[in-house]
Scaffold this active site. Structure first.
Site, PDB file in Angstrom:
ATOM      1  CB  CYS A  25      41.433  33.180  47.413  1.00 50.62           C
ATOM      2  SG  CYS A  25      40.574  34.471  48.281  1.00 50.62           S
ATOM      3  CE1 TYR A 183      33.347  35.970  49.162  1.00 56.15           C
ATOM      4  CE2 TYR A 183      34.490  37.293  47.522  1.00 56.15           C
ATOM      5  CZ  TYR A 183      34.105  36.059  48.000  1.00 56.15           C
ATOM      6  OH  TYR A 183      34.442  34.920  47.337  1.00 56.15           O
TER       7      TYR A 183
END
Ligand code: FMN
Length: 371
Positions: A25, A183
């Site tokens: 990310c 997640y």
């Protein structure tokens, strides 16, 4: 002959070597749209000579982003912005480019790491109400997510499907479904995140149901000749959490559904995790999946040295090594590994003159060198 630099087939995709750039990310997108940062960042990683570049966790919906700065692929604007970046990168690099797609679940709505990474409560700038399998907060003091109802599950699945369709249009070579690091899909797998009492919670079979449905739905719409695989956390590092036995069972179920590989990582679902960290500390989990499931595995986590990577592949512990921080620190890591192991990588002709034998010997023999 180096084993690290042998080609690897993942489904219908052939990688030039077994070095994979792990998804990372960048928290540098604008409403999910790739920016000039991505052009620069991905551009230089794509010149590194690795076998594959996996694009960072790319959100399937705005509320599935970890932060408001996450990359997304849920709108036409997102698709157009990424198309610009990929077209530029592809002009100068033949590297396979995959994309990790995911939903952050209860870990969404956070600050970017360099601002602390804390949850931003709904209603505050950059914050929104999160959603997850169960209304259980990730950490004490955080606002709990809303438990996804049946309509919500269908909406999330449609999001994965639409993102996969967009990725296909962009010419993405493979999709990695993010089933790790705490997640959304990992939250379904782990008893620490999933306390549902319907068919998506309780038994191992029930906890695997939604991740498997998402896999099937993505596999069905992504071109058959291009691989789809999953990144899985092999353990939560918390007693009573998700573990390697579940990981093997999930990997087998994925294999039956056409999964091309497993990217084996660990942790992320609980702040109580007690990780035993060290060089290559997650490799034994990849080795177990490879031995018991038979799918190609990517090992990740503190793989930093060429000889270490070579040994992992040569000893059959994993089929590919995936590097994150070492690639940021030294984006030409594959060049140096090739030099150390007597192999070769593809490099752009503009850079060929940098090879040390091109100038070190010349320098020694030149009148400058003799002074
Ligand atoms: C800056 C950064 C961003 C990351 N972003 C992601 C991500 O988007 N998806 C993911 O699955 N893992 C992500 N990770 C974890 C890495 O992919 C990798 O699993 C981890 O850093 C361990 O590998 P390493 O020791 O080679 O860094 C990130 C790691 C770093 C350092």
């Amino acid at each position: 002959m180096s084993k690290l630099f042998e080609p690897l087939s993942i489904g219908g995709l052939t990688l030039a070597n077994r070095i994979v750039i792990a998804p990372m990310c960048q928290y540098s997108a604008d409403e999910g749209c790739a920016t000039d940062w991505h052009l620069i960042h991905l551009g230089h990683l794509a010149l590194s000579g690795a076998g594959m570049l996996i694009l960072e966790a790319t959100a399937i919906s705005p509320e599935g982003r970890i932060t408001a700065r996450d990359l997304g692929l849920y709108s036409d604007e997102n698709e157009a912005a990424l198309a610009r970046v990929l077209e530029a990168v592809r002009q100068h690099s033949p590297m396979a480019i995959a994309m990790q797609i995911g939903h952050a679940g209860r870990k969404a709505s956070s600050q970017v790491p360099w601002e602390g990474g804390a949850q931003i409560p709904p209603g505050q700038p950059g914050g929104w109400q999160t959603e997850a399998p169960s209304a259980l907060a990730h950490a004490d003091g955080e606002v709990a997510p809303t438990a996804l109802d049946r309509e919500g599950l269908e909406r999330v699945k449609r999001g994965f499907v639409e993102t996969a369709r967009r990725a296909a249009r962009l010419g993405i070579d493979g999709i990695e479904i993010h089933g790790a690091h705490g997640y959304l899909l990992h939250q379904f797998l782990s008893p620490l995140g999933n306390q549902r009492d319907d068919e998506y919670g309780g038994s191992l079979e029930n906890r695997m149901r939604f991740p498997l449905e998402v896999f099937e739905a993505v596999r069905a719409v992504f071109p058959a000749e291009r691989p789809v695989w999953m990144r899985i956390s092999a353990t939560d590092w918390v007693p009573g959490g998700w573990d390697i036995e579940g990981t093997v069972a999930l990997s087998r179920a994925l294999r039956e559904r056409g999964c091309a590989a497993i990217h084996v990582t660990t942790g992320g679902v609980s702040p109580l995790q007690a990780i035993r960290i060290g060089p290559g500390y997650q490799v034994p989990y990849a080795q177990r999946v490879k031995a018991e499931v038979g799918l190609p595995t990517m090992a990740v986590g503190l793989i930093t040295e060429p000889q270490q990577a070579e040994r992992i592949i040569a000893d059959g512990e994993a089929d590919a090594v995936s590097l994150a921080r070492a690639m940021l620190y030294n984006p030409r890591w594959p060049w140096h590994a090739a030099a150390a192991l007597g192999a070769q990588v593809t490099a752009p002709p503009q850079y060929w003159r940098c090879q040390p034998y091109e100038y070190k010997d010349l320098f020694a023999a030149s009148r400058f060198g003799q002074r």
